[in-house]
Scaffold this motif. Structure first.
Motif, PDB file in Angstrom:
ATOM      1  N   LEU A   1    -106.429  26.614  77.210  1.00 56.91           N
ATOM      2  CA  LEU A   1    -105.449  26.920  78.549  1.00 56.91           C
ATOM      3  C   LEU A   1    -105.226  25.325  78.733  1.00 56.91           C
ATOM      4  O   LEU A   1    -106.086  24.517  78.890  1.00 56.91           O
ATOM      5  CB  LEU A   1    -106.419  27.521  79.669  1.00 56.91           C
TER       6      LEU A   1
ATOM      7  N   ALA B   1    -108.822  31.294  76.293  1.00 57.41           N
ATOM      8  CA  ALA B   1    -107.734  32.055  76.726  1.00 57.41           C
ATOM      9  C   ALA B   1    -107.361  33.251  75.585  1.00 57.41           C
ATOM     10  O   ALA B   1    -107.441  33.022  74.252  1.00 57.41           O
ATOM     11  CB  ALA B   1    -106.649  31.283  76.854  1.00 57.41           C
TER      12      ALA B   1
ATOM     13  N   THR C   1    -109.192  36.319  79.181  1.00 54.11           N
ATOM     14  CA  THR C   1    -110.038  35.129  78.604  1.00 54.11           C
ATOM     15  C   THR C   1    -111.127  36.454  78.047  1.00 54.11           C
ATOM     16  O   THR C   1    -111.452  37.322  78.325  1.00 54.11           O
ATOM     17  CB  THR C   1    -110.948  34.347  79.331  1.00 54.11           C
TER      18      THR C   1
END
Length: 522
Positions: A480, A268, A263
């Motif tokens: 994510l 992400a 990240t």
């Protein structure tokens, strides 16, 4: 997300949820890479071949066919085109624990309202009419679940505030607050009937004493709808979804274990593999066990569901699996056979309460796919898959081949083989076994990173169902998402297909409670 924002996407895990997510994202225009730690796809819905036998190592009941149909139609095909489905008759057979006083003959359960009500009436006078009402309610609850609950991302409460649903609050409240067992016991007296209506709780990773009675809807599936079998086994279902993922541009890399979701500024950026490689992508969808994803692949400050959250949750049971190749025929067993112990409640207490233990005798399930499919065993042999619900506890040990698993596992397996032999009238069963493999909670924990070695995911207790279940997107990491048996909507192959669709709905910003519209058929 607008079309010009689509790019690379990574899917962690090549079980059915991962393959289905990749297929849907690929059709949407994403460049999808599936990363699978093991050397084969399928995840819990795996396959094992040995000496001419081919065993499914996971799901074996094809239920909710309309969910499969819908998924395939989203991608321009159909279940009829992708699978060779066979209707089972009987749907399953039931053996009750014999006693010194009497041994009941096996009960064959046939699908269809007339056959089911006739069976109930034969066993308990008056139960046929009661089952008719029960199945009407089950069908209604099922339709409500599909149209209002299962396909909802719960990003808003709009679906729950729908006037149609609010008008039924009085009807729904007792179905949510009363256990399935209590719901059944109010209506039926005979233990066999109670067990036939209560056992679907195991499909939900729970106990009939712990799941809400809304899940009586499951009886609509096996008693009204019917039970199908995909010829070739459930590996054919995985193969069909894999074909669609590849056809929509996804690539699959096996033997690639993800050890970190990377990240930047809580967004992400990709994943890191065990060999040190980094694969970049702005969208990561993890279909791995959610506990593993959250507690092992993310740092503590980015965990939506940290370890303290899991400490208050209930896993599904663990499982002792026996894969048995048997010489000669076994007409005593149907394609699906259930063995129910007399002390039903104690069985579930052994599994879910502390101190837990492997039930003995156990209520268990036997699949004999060779009854329907000659290709899963050599000529003159039978293929048996035995599932024994046991505690979700990896310290029970790991299985093995030809009896070389951990002692507690193999001792329990010996006991199960003897139980099947005695209850089903197969006195020489143990002597006829030519292939034997066991799988236990230690294997689920080591091979699938399954939380506490559970076999299915999070149990469907009231506090772990619908809006109370983990969502399909991280609250801490942008980009994510999650799919699979621990996230919305729940356990089982159909639910995993829906979970993949929920990922797509979120990306589209679709907050409607129902399934996505299907493309027009040509």
């Amino acid at each position: 997300m607008a079309d010009d924002q689509k790019g690379a996407a990574i899917v962690i895990g090549a079980g059915i949820a991962g393959l289905a997510t990749a297929a849907l994202l690929g059709a949407e225009g994403w460049e999808v890479t599936i990363l699978e730690a093991r050397d084969e796809v399928g995840g819990r819905a795996g396959s094992w071949e040995h000496e001419g036998f081919r065993f499914d190592t996971g799901p074996s009941w094809y239920l909710m066919p309309e969910v499969f149909d819908h998924f395939f139609r989203l991608l321009g095909t159909s279940a009829a085109r992708e699978l060779d489905l066979v209707r089972l008759d009987p749907a399953y057979r039931v053996y009750s624990e014999p006693s010194a006083e009497r041994t009941l003959p096996p009960t064959d359960v046939r699908s269809g309202r007339d056959a089911a009500t006739a069976l109930f009436e034969e066993i308990e006078p008056g139960a046929g009419a009661k089952l008719d009402v029960y199945l009407d309610s089950a069908a209604d609850a099922y339709e409500l679940s599909v149209s209002r609950f299962l396909y909802d991302t719960y990003e808003t409460t709009a679906g729950l505030r729908d006037p149609v649903l609010l008008r039924r609050a009085g009807q729904l409240a007792p179905l949510l607050t009363r256990s399935l067992a209590s719901h059944v016991e109010r209506r039926f007296t005979d233990p066999r009937l109670r067990q036939i209506l209560g056992y679907p709780a195991v499909f939900l990773g729970g106990s009939p004493y712990g799941v809400p009675s809304l899940y009586h809807l499951m009886s609509h599936l096996d008693l009204d709808d019917g039970v199908l079998y995909p010829r070739g086994g459930f590996t054919e279902v995985i193969a069909a979804v894999k074909r669609l993922a590849l056809a929509n541009g996804a690539t699959i890399q096996t033997g690639c274990e993800v050890v970190e979701i990377t990240t930047t500024d809580a967004a992400a950026t990709g994943v890191r593999l065990s060999d040190g490689r980094h694969i970049a992508a702005p969208l990561v969808v993890s279909t791995a066990d959610l506990h593993h994803t959250e507690t092992a692949l993310l740092p503590p400050d980015l965990q939506t569901y940290p370890e303290k959250w899991w400490a208050k949750r209930t896993p599904s049971p663990g499982a002792l699996l026996l894969l048995l190749g048997v010489d000669g025929e076994l007409p005593q067993l149907a394609h699906h056979t259930l063995l129910f112990a007399e002390d039903w409640r104690s069985n579930f207490e052994d599994i879910f309460q502390e101190p837990s233990r492997i039930p003995a005798p156990a209520s268990l399930y036997v699949c004999r796919p060779s009854a329907t499919d000659p290709n899963v065993a050599p000529p003159g042999h039978e293929n048996l898959f035995v599932l024994v619900p046991i505690p979700a506890d990896p310290t029970i040990g790991r299985g093995g081949f030809d009896g070389d698993g951990d002692a507690a596992v193999e001792t329990a397996a010996d006991r199960v083989i003897q139980q099947i032999s005695e209850w089903c009238g197969i006195p020489d069963l143990a002597d006829r076994i030519v292939v034997r493999r066991t799988i236990a909670p230690g294997d689920f924990a080591a091979d699938l990173h399954a939380w506490r070695g559970n076999a299915l995911g999070l149990a469907h207790t009231l506090g772990q169902s619908a809006m109370f279940r983990p969502r399909n997107a991280s609250r801490k990491v942008r980009g994510l998402s999650y799919a699979g048996g621990s996230a919305l909507p729940g356990i089982g192959l159909p639910m995993c297909l829906i979970s993949a669709e929920l990922v797509l709905k979120r990306l589209r910003g679709d907050r409607t409670p129902g399934p996505l519209p299907e493309p027009a058929r040509v």
